[in-house]
Design an enzyme around this catalytic site. Structure first.
Site, PDB file in Angstrom:
ATOM      1  N   ASP A   9       0.865  -1.176   0.000  1.00 49.03           N
ATOM      2  CA  ASP A   9       0.000   0.000   0.000  1.00 49.03           C
ATOM      3  C   ASP A   9       0.909   1.236   0.000  1.00 49.03           C
ATOM      4  OD1 ASP A   9      -2.319   1.717   0.551  1.00 49.03           O
ATOM      5  OD2 ASP A   9      -1.503   1.847   2.574  1.00 49.03           O
ATOM      6  N   ALA A  11       0.062   5.273   1.435  1.00 51.32           N
ATOM      7  CA  ALA A  11      -0.008   6.070   2.668  1.00 51.32           C
ATOM      8  C   ALA A  11      -0.211   5.185   3.892  1.00 51.32           C
ATOM      9  CB  ALA A  11      -1.128   7.102   2.571  1.00 51.32           C
ATOM     10  N   LYS A  50     -12.166   6.276  -2.389  1.00 45.97           N
ATOM     11  CA  LYS A  50     -12.477   7.490  -1.631  1.00 45.97           C
ATOM     12  C   LYS A  50     -13.973   7.814  -1.582  1.00 45.97           C
ATOM     13  CE  LYS A  50      -8.279   8.560  -0.390  1.00 45.97           C
ATOM     14  NZ  LYS A  50      -7.732   7.196  -0.409  1.00 45.97           N
ATOM     15  N   ASP A 184      -1.783  -1.275   5.757  1.00 43.03           N
ATOM     16  CA  ASP A 184      -1.953  -0.699   7.094  1.00 43.03           C
ATOM     17  C   ASP A 184      -3.415  -0.405   7.432  1.00 43.03           C
ATOM     18  OD1 ASP A 184      -1.980   1.615   5.233  1.00 43.03           O
ATOM     19  OD2 ASP A 184      -2.078   2.779   7.090  1.00 43.03           O
TER      20      ASP A 184
END
Length: 257
Positions: A9, A11, A50, A184
């Site tokens: 991933d 960020a 998003k 994460d």
């Protein structure tokens, strides 16, 4: 060699310790519409496409109730689109400041490449965002061999597995049994497992942990143990095969036992 490739991933995993760029953008977007979400509410859907992130937040009980009281009606898809578009603009304004590689990323990726592994990436960012983040991260020492955003898979982002499969196609990786997913967020874990990959969650600097480096380092030994256990439990509940403290831990998994 047990693995031929690793799909990271962005960020919170390889750059942007704590994954704060999208958090800030979502906070400001919702506040513009009269709602101040908690950090927990913002972070829970992290890693999703998003627009799905916005929709998920609006569906949360507390936020839905505040929306109804504020506007006298339930939210609509038009509202989702407006908040989403505002959050997109805000991320684009700040994302260049959140491309610094996390601790140990540069040297760990170099070690993986020395072992012959290919490095791919999936993300919740759009192509437009990645065109800002990728060169900024490269200038600071981190670059994947390829990356795929939801834009490249007809907006079927996480938890769908298609970005992973696109990475595998681009990197010419043949077997899901020889590819690892590292992320994460809960969405990362679901994406990896839906693709049939060994999936690993990273604790330090993660969105799940939700702390800055300074905040984490300021914790006592007992406090660190407690927050890390909570993060690990979240990953395992989402289907993770393994959890590592930081990115260096994945080196233990790349060779045959």
């Amino acid at each position: 060699m047990k693995f031929d490739g690793i799909i990271f991933d962005w960020a919170g995993t390889t750059v942007d310790y704590g994954s704060f760029a999208p958090v800030q953008a979502f906070l400001e977007a919702f506040e513009t519409f009269g709602i101040t979400p908690t950090l927990e509410e913002v972070r829970k859907p992290m890693g999703m496409l998003k627009i799905d992130h916005v929709r998920t937040m609006l569906s949360m009980d507390r936020i839905r109730e505040i929306w109804q009281k504020t506007y006298g009606k339930n939210w609509t898809e038009e509202d989702v689109q407006k908040i989403y578009e505002l959050s997109e603009r805000k991320i684009l304004e700040i994302v260049h400041r959140f491309a610094e590689p996390k601790p140990y990323v540069i040297e760990t990726v170099a070690a993986l490449r020395e072992l012959g592994l290919k490095i791919g990436s999936t993300t919740g960012y759009t192509d437009e965002m990645m065109q800002i983040v990728v060169p900024a991260a490269k200038a600071q020492g981190y670059e994947a061999d390829c990356w795929v955003s939801p834009d490249a898979v007809e907006h079927c982002g996480r938890p769908y597995p298609y970005m992973i499969f696109k990475n595998m196609q681009m990197l010419k990786l043949q077997s899901v049994s020889r590819v690892m997913k590292v992320g994460d967020t809960v969405a990362d874990m679901k994406e990896g497992k839906n693709a049939g990959l060994v999936t690993i969650g990273v604790i330090e600097g993660s969105s799940v942990l939700g702390l800055t480096k300074a905040e984490y380092e300021a914790l006592s030994v007992e406090e660190k143990a407690a927050v890390c256990k909570k993060a690990a439990d979240i990953y395992y509940e989402a289907g993770a095969d393994y959890v590592v403290q930081d990115i260096r831990g994945i080196l233990d998994f790349v060779k045959e036992a």
